[in-house]
Design an enzyme around this catalytic site. Structure first.
Site, PDB file in Angstrom:
ATOM      1  N   ARG A  26       0.881  -1.210   0.109  1.00 35.92           N
ATOM      2  CA  ARG A  26      -0.063  -0.008   0.187  1.00 35.92           C
ATOM      3  C   ARG A  26       0.914   1.250   0.101  1.00 35.92           C
ATOM      4  O   ARG A  26       0.360   2.330  -0.385  1.00 35.92           O
ATOM      5  CB  ARG A  26      -0.958  -0.071   1.186  1.00 35.92           C
ATOM      6  CG  ARG A  26      -2.024   1.316   1.320  1.00 35.92           C
ATOM      7  CD  ARG A  26      -2.889   1.011   2.423  1.00 35.92           C
ATOM      8  NE  ARG A  26      -4.125   1.875   2.260  1.00 35.92           N
ATOM      9  CZ  ARG A  26      -4.271   2.742   3.449  1.00 35.92           C
ATOM     10  NH1 ARG A  26      -3.420   3.009   4.480  1.00 35.92           N
ATOM     11  NH2 ARG A  26      -5.233   3.699   3.150  1.00 35.92           N
ATOM     12  N   ILE A  52      -7.488   7.600  -0.602  1.00 34.18           N
ATOM     13  CA  ILE A  52      -7.099   6.329  -0.682  1.00 34.18           C
ATOM     14  C   ILE A  52      -8.294   5.863   0.667  1.00 34.18           C
ATOM     15  O   ILE A  52      -7.813   6.158   1.643  1.00 34.18           O
ATOM     16  CB  ILE A  52      -5.646   5.758  -0.655  1.00 34.18           C
ATOM     17  CG1 ILE A  52      -5.611   4.595  -0.813  1.00 34.18           C
ATOM     18  CG2 ILE A  52      -5.147   6.449   0.475  1.00 34.18           C
ATOM     19  CD1 ILE A  52      -4.160   3.933  -1.000  1.00 34.18           C
ATOM     20  N   SER A  53      -8.934   4.763   0.207  1.00 34.23           N
ATOM     21  CA  SER A  53      -9.811   4.132   0.916  1.00 34.23           C
ATOM     22  C   SER A  53      -9.091   3.439   2.234  1.00 34.23           C
ATOM     23  O   SER A  53      -8.182   2.766   1.857  1.00 34.23           O
ATOM     24  CB  SER A  53     -10.959   3.159   0.457  1.00 34.23           C
ATOM     25  OG  SER A  53     -11.909   3.863  -0.472  1.00 34.23           O
ATOM     26  N   GLN A  54      -9.889   3.259   3.236  1.00 41.25           N
ATOM     27  CA  GLN A  54      -9.617   2.407   4.546  1.00 41.25           C
ATOM     28  C   GLN A  54      -9.321   1.262   4.016  1.00 41.25           C
ATOM     29  O   GLN A  54     -10.151   0.388   3.456  1.00 41.25           O
ATOM     30  CB  GLN A  54     -10.443   2.384   5.420  1.00 41.25           C
ATOM     31  CG  GLN A  54     -10.259   1.958   6.808  1.00 41.25           C
ATOM     32  CD  GLN A  54     -11.326   2.073   7.939  1.00 41.25           C
ATOM     33  OE1 GLN A  54     -12.130   3.058   7.899  1.00 41.25           O
ATOM     34  NE2 GLN A  54     -11.214   1.559   9.079  1.00 41.25           N
ATOM     35  N   PRO A  55      -8.273   0.423   4.338  1.00 38.26           N
ATOM     36  CA  PRO A  55      -7.815  -0.780   3.727  1.00 38.26           C
ATOM     37  C   PRO A  55      -8.817  -2.099   4.094  1.00 38.26           C
ATOM     38  O   PRO A  55      -9.284  -3.106   3.196  1.00 38.26           O
ATOM     39  CB  PRO A  55      -6.483  -1.344   4.424  1.00 38.26           C
ATOM     40  CG  PRO A  55      -6.039   0.014   4.536  1.00 38.26           C
ATOM     41  CD  PRO A  55      -6.875   1.046   5.009  1.00 38.26           C
TER      42      PRO A  55
END
Length: 205
Positions: A26, A52-55
């Site tokens: 990431r 960037i979205s939360q994993p």
């Protein structure tokens, strides 16, 4: 790896999905400013005022989509390319549409750095999908719409499904899964989420 622990804690249990996260770094997809937080389970700012979205959300969306090795997948909202990189590990082919040209360039460079050859990032208005490349087995939308966009529903293969956040952008939205059954659609509510809004048009930057 603390990211995998966070994913499992959030309910991501699919071995193929977890394996994809293990293979995709990431930190490549975030700026140097946020490098120390790359493996935290949190959304982070990226260029063009996006995130960037939360994993764990990426993981739960990917798990809900049930992407198979023969599937052709459409992603709407490339960002810097993290979600599509994860999908590249699971699908035969991934197409990703992004309205910000600066992010298209970043996503393409990030995928090239990882040697990913089954992902194509396209500059365009994702709310209209990619009719020339459809129908798709799976569609993942990483921006919130008030309703599942009709053009995207029409590009689902029979038996295919779309995972999309719906709701007013200033409030908590609901992640739903829409499955095509002939001319009809089945809807399943998955979880509350918060995404940037799905906006029509293409940015020229």
């Amino acid at each position: 790896m603390r990211l995998l622990v966070a994913l499992r804690s959030a309910g991501v249990t699919d071995a193929r999905v977890l394996g994809a996260f293990e293979r995709i770094d990431r930190s490549i997809f975030v700026s140097d400013t946020f490098a120390d937080a790359a493996f935290d389970d949190t959304a982070l700012p990226i260029a063009a005022g996006q995130t960037i979205s939360q994993p764990s959300v990426v993981g739960l969306m990917t798990q809900a989509a049930r992407v198979g090795p023969r599937h052709v997948v459409l992603e709407v909202g490339s960002g810097t390319g993290y979600q599509s990189a994860i999908l590249s590990q699971l699908a035969r082919r991934v197409y990703s549409v992004e309205r910000h040209r600066s992010l298209v360039r970043m996503a393409r460079a990030n995928h090239a750095a990882l040697g990913l050859t089954n992902v194509t990032v396209i500059s365009g208005d994702g709310s209209f999908g990619l009719p020339d490349q459809g129908p798709f087995d799976r569609i993942l939308v990483t921006a919130a719409a008030e309703d599942p966009p009709g053009p995207l529903l029409s590009q689902l293969r029979d038996g295919g499904s779309m995972v999309v956040p719906v709701g007013v952008s200033d409030h908590i939205q609901t992640l739903i899964k829409v499955t095509r059954d002939g001319d009809g659609f089945d809807y399943e509510e998955l979880m509350p989420v918060r995404f940037v809004p799905l906006i029509e048009g293409i940015e020229q930057e």
